[in-house]
Design an enzyme around this catalytic site. Structure first.
Site, mmCIF file in Angstrom:
data_model
loop_
_atom_site.group_PDB
_atom_site.id
_atom_site.type_symbol
_atom_site.label_atom_id
_atom_site.label_comp_id
_atom_site.label_asym_id
_atom_site.label_seq_id
_atom_site.Cartn_x
_atom_site.Cartn_y
_atom_site.Cartn_z
ATOM 1 N N CYS A 31 7.079 -2.366 1.577
ATOM 2 C CA CYS A 31 6.159 -2.966 0.599
ATOM 3 C C CYS A 31 4.746 -2.928 1.155
ATOM 4 O O CYS A 31 4.471 -3.526 2.188
ATOM 5 C CB CYS A 31 6.542 -4.407 0.267
ATOM 6 S SG CYS A 31 5.339 -5.165 -0.847
ATOM 7 N N THR A 68 8.644 2.927 -12.665
ATOM 8 C CA THR A 68 7.454 2.839 -13.506
ATOM 9 C C THR A 68 7.726 3.293 -14.941
ATOM 10 O O THR A 68 7.102 2.790 -15.875
ATOM 11 C CB THR A 68 6.311 3.649 -12.864
ATOM 12 O OG1 THR A 68 6.087 3.099 -11.552
ATOM 13 C CG2 THR A 68 5.031 3.557 -13.647
#
Lengths: 271, 303
Positions: free
Chosen positions: B129, B265
């Site tokens: 991340c 996405t």
């Protein structure tokens, strides 16, 4: 019920500078949806990657037609604002929490509802004004008494005055501050609730009006969004809270797309 | 007869499509739009041992063919996930993948320890991340640290362990090998690529966090290259992701060596991406006379 539908442009009328009033026909499978004032649609548009959240300005249930009022504020909204009749887009609708009009309707007596609009923020409030007018007509008596303060920066940017007038009393403010006009009016007239939508400086000023203390006030917030349904967590706003998982100053991030876009004015912590 | 089945470290997937962590929440929002059990598996929003409120807004910026996010691992924590979200997800009848992030090795161990007694099928270790100062990616950018965190977690769970790799490295092959050597059962890649966006008028960064993670079709070529390189470097299964928007993209990742793919996405842009891409894959297989989707895996012709 919500869904992602095809929507075909029926008409697109320029109603103010950079502002388009668009009617869209939803595909047949949209029969069950019932959008409420304050909710929004998430629209795909050519030329940009992400969808654009647009307030619903009206809904014709019988014909499954959605009204949106869009300001050309960039490439994405510009593409939507310049759609031509016959063109189709994808529309995820209805999304988010509405203004609590159903709740007001259930309580006894005449409800004095005050609408505070700034610029393109008038779009969802036109839906609210129409909703309350139609509700009164359906009941055959005045359930909602509507007073609207509608602010625009100049005359050529203004729109929607007829709708607000049809619902009750409309007080257009051109080039000034709607919050000043509201403050003066509050001295002799207290509404039962306030519904607002507009630019952040307007909402901040609204929050600062002392005379609003004790009047339930709701604002619809704007945010850059991703998914629009509450999964991706990018459209957060700051909401004051005294519980839940928070950071240090009792502020909690809430999703504008799902927890909002309508929040209690008193809870919103502006950045 | 056509089969879309694939297998990941002993876990059977009815199709190779996995909802990617961070774009699908805990599935609840999308279950209002369609039957989410159409996915091969779901990887949940990145979990940390304690709840996290995430980064301040703005958290999203649109880019050419993609987007930047800087959510910063907002999540209710492992305990609340197991109590409030997992029972509902487990009823979907598809494998649930728990994506776990942490700021220390003990964090990772504690979270994974709790999840080891839960119905999750796979642990996906998020060491990539880019949006939190000490939330994983510092474990993901050197082979030594990848080895360290992987073996530390390996010893505290018998669940299949998948390591989600960062693309923000100079040599993905050695990172992939480090994960394999330390006992990973699979790797998934790529996480987002660190990027930023600037508003030239206000002279300010668009994201409050200044930098964010780039995703979407913009990163697909980089992702394909890294999946292909990782596939050459390790023999454990690879889950490929990065900008997958349609069935052709899925096939490309599988040809590069991915046994399954993650779709992220695309869900944000198209809420119906899951069922749409699944239908497209079936068409793609029919049109190209593919009876078993596994025949695509590593099938790239380079000569």
């Amino acid at each position: 019920m919500k869904g992602d539908f095809h929507a075909r442009v029926i008409s697109n009328v320029s109603i103010a500078r950079h502002v388009s009033d668009i009617s869209l026909q939803l595909s047949l499978d949209a029969g069950e949806i019932d959008p409420k004032p304050g909710q929004f649609a998430h629209l795909s548009s050519g030329g940009v990657f992400l969808r654009r959240p647009i307030s619903i300005a009206g809904f014709d249930k019988k014909n499954s037609r959605v009204r949106i009022i869009v300001r050309n504020a960039g490439i994405g909204s510009g593409a939507i604002a310049s759609l031509i009749p016959g063109e189709s887009i994808r529309m995820l609708i209805p999304l988010g929490s509405p203004y609590p009009l159903d709740l007001f309707a259930e309580t006894a007596g005449v409800k004095k509802i005050c609408l505070i609009a700034g610029g393109i923020g008038a779009a969802p409030l036109i839906f609210a004004a129409d909703f309350m007018r139609e509700f009164n007509e359906k009941k055959g008596k005045e359930i909602f008494s509507v007073e609207s303060f509608i602010g625009f920066r100049d005359k050529i940017s203004s729109f929607g005055l007829e709708e607000f007038e049809r619902a009750g009393t409309a007080r257009p403010v051109i080039g000034g501050l709607v919050t000043d006009a509201l403050e003066k009016s509050l001295a002799h007239d207290r509404p039962d609730a306030i519904l607002a939508c507009g630019p952040e400086p307007m909402l901040r000023a609204l929050q600062g009006i002392r005379g609003l203390n004790g009047i339930p006030s709701y604002v619809s917030l704007e945010a850059h969004m991703g998914c629009g349904v509450g999964a991706c967590l990018v459209c957060s706003c700051r909401i004051a809270t005294d519980s839940g998982h928070t950071d240090d100053d009792n502020v909690r991030y809430r999703r504008v797309c799902r927890d909002g876009p309508v929040f209690k004015l008193s809870e919103v912590v502006f950045g | 007869m056509m089969t879309l089945e694939t297998e990941l470290c002993g876990v059977l997937l009815k199709n190779p499509m996995i909802a990617a962590s961070g774009t699908f929440g805990f599935g609840e929002e999308y279950s209002e739009l369609y039957d989410i059990s159409c996915w091969g598996a779901i990887s949940v929003k990145g979990l940390t041992n304690r709840p996290r409120s995430g980064n301040p807004p703005h958290r999203i910026a649109e880019t050419a063919s993609g987007m930047l996010n800087s959510v910063g691992l907002e999540n209710p924590g492992v305990d609340a996930f197991m109590r409030n979200e997992l029972p509902r997800l487990a009823r979907q009848g598809i494998p649930i993948i728990a994506n776990v992030a942490g700021s220390t090795i003990d964090d990772y161990r504690e979270s994974v320890g709790k999840l080891s007694d839960s119905p999750v099928s796979i642990i996906e270790l998020n060491i990539s991340c880019p949006n939190v100062r000490e939330g994983g990616v510092q474990f993901g950018t050197s082979p030594e640290r990848v080895r360290e965190v992987t073996s530390a977690v390996r010893s505290c769970t018998s669940k299949p362990l998948m390591i989600k790799l960062s693309p923000n490295v100079s040599d993905i092959s050695e990172i992939a090998r480090a994960a394999e050597d330390a006992g990973a059962d699979a790797i998934s890649l790529i996480n987002t690529i660190t990027g930023m966006a600037i508003d030239a008028k206000t002279r300010r960064p668009i994201l409050a966090n200044v930098t964010g993670g780039l995703s979407g079709p913009a990163i697909k070529p980089v992702a394909l290259r890294m999946v292909w390189q990782a596939a050459a470097a390790v023999s454990i299964p690879i889950v490929g992701m990065g900008g997958i928007m349609n069935a052709d993209d899925v096939a490309q990742f599988m040809l590069a060596g991915a046994r399954a793919v993650m779709i992220g996405t695309a869900n944000i842009v198209d809420p119906m991406a899951g069922p749409r891409i699944l239908a497209e894959i079936e068409n793609f297989m029919q049109e190209n006379e593919i009876s078993d989707i596994r025949e695509l895996v590593g099938g790239l012709r380079t000569s």
